[in-house]
Write a protein that holds these residues in place. Structure first.
Motif, PDB file in Angstrom:
ATOM      1  N   ALA A  11       0.832  -1.211   0.000  1.00  0.00           N
ATOM      2  CA  ALA A  11       0.000   0.000   0.000  1.00  0.00           C
ATOM      3  C   ALA A  11       0.863   1.256   0.000  1.00  0.00           C
ATOM      4  N   MET A  12       2.176   1.085   0.139  1.00  0.00           N
ATOM      5  CA  MET A  12       3.097   2.206   0.241  1.00  0.00           C
ATOM      6  C   MET A  12       3.979   2.288  -1.002  1.00  0.00           C
ATOM      7  N   GLY A  13       4.458   3.492  -1.284  1.00  0.00           N
ATOM      8  CA  GLY A  13       5.480   3.671  -2.304  1.00  0.00           C
ATOM      9  C   GLY A  13       4.984   3.937  -3.713  1.00  0.00           C
ATOM     10  N   TRP A  14       3.685   3.952  -3.931  1.00  0.00           N
ATOM     11  CA  TRP A  14       3.161   4.223  -5.269  1.00  0.00           C
ATOM     12  C   TRP A  14       3.279   5.708  -5.612  1.00  0.00           C
ATOM     13  N   VAL A  15       3.520   5.995  -6.865  1.00  0.00           N
ATOM     14  CA  VAL A  15       3.556   7.393  -7.320  1.00  0.00           C
ATOM     15  C   VAL A  15       2.109   7.789  -7.609  1.00  0.00           C
TER      16      VAL A  15
END
Length: 287
Positions: free
Chosen positions: A54-58
């Motif tokens: 759920a983390m790190g997406w642009v």
């Protein structure tokens, strides 16, 4: 083994169409004061699904899989209130008609419902395709635990979560991590937790690491410490809430991964048991 009132619950149809992403002002302000142009909510998200990080997406508030909404305000209100995580969903129009999936989350503010479908079915879908959900779960109760409120959860999914009753009378629920109340942000103070979500704030890197927030995945079960979601969302010392991570991290101040409530209690009758498999994708056997 827990016993429930499942045989008395009502299963009812709710329906919406795949929503188009929307934008009025192009820039999104990050908590460090910088502005960004990013994809956000709505539409069909082809390369992000339940079980993924759920983390790190642009992006900002990214909703995995398919996002639906009913065009009529009252109908959409019922869609968001009655759809429960784990409910069966079926495409009833367009080239992907007949494809089956399940609800993965309810996103407040934008009032969206998110659904998982196989990748091959996503490729056949279009904006405005109609999706029907067999809503089932609101009013669910565990016998002998009247003080524990359950919401937004399909009874069949509850069975798969391997919840146990401890010798001291507490419900033991698998979770990937526990989150302190002071990290709960946008959505706190809402009038109900029976739909929508609220966000774990992630602007503090040290807190993210300390509580494992940097490792969160879509579909993870988390325990919210001292959070009472019984009749809204607020702080209450000793209260316990269990929720599901339903959208991605966010760049805005006071925001972060979204949590849809599935269980809450004003007292410590719920105990979290750390389990790396405590994820909806695992329980629903997403490959």
């Amino acid at each position: 083994m827990i016993k429930t009132n499942t045989n008395r619950l009502v299963m009812q149809s709710v329906q919406g169409q795949i929503s188009h992403p929307s934008s009025v002002y192009p820039y999104r302000l990050m908590h460090d004061g910088t502005s960004h142009i990013l994809p956000a909510t709505g539409g069909i998200t082809y390369n992000v699904r339940i079980g993924d990080p759920a983390m790190g997406w642009v992006g900002d508030h990214i909703e995995p899989g398919v996002t639906i909404k009913a065009k009529d305000e009252k109908s959409n209100g019922a869609l968001n209130l009655l759809a429960c995580i784990g409910n069966e969903a079926k495409v009833v129009s367009g080239d992907a008609k007949g494809a089956e999936g399940f609800v993965t989350g309810i996103h407040g503010g934008v009032e969206h419902v998110m659904i998982y479908f196989h990748q091959k079915d996503l490729e056949k879908m279009s904006i405005d395709d109609q999706i029907l959900i067999k809503s089932y779960g609101q009013g669910l109760k565990i016998q002998g635990f009247d003080e524990v409120m359950i919401m937004n959860l399909d009874p069949e999914l509850l069975k798969k979560m391997n919840i146990k009753i401890a010798d001291d009378g507490c419900l033991e629920v698998p979770v990937v991590t526990e989150v302190p109340a002071y990290l709960m942000g946008s959505g706190t103070g809402a009038a109900t937790a029976a739909k929508g979500d609220y966000d774990i704030m992630t602007a503090d890197p040290e807190a993210n690491k300390a509580y494992g927030l940097d490792q969160l995945r879509f579909g993870d079960l988390v325990l919210l410490r001292d959070c009472d979601n019984s009749y809204g969302r607020g702080y209450l010392k000793g209260a316990v809430t269990i929720g599901v991570i339903i959208h991605s991290d966010c760049i805005k101040m006071g925001h972060g991964p979204g949590v849809t409530t599935i269980m809450t209690c004003k007292t410590a009758k719920i105990r979290g048991i750390k389990d790396s498999n405590a994820n909806i994708a695992y329980y629903m056997e997403v490959k």
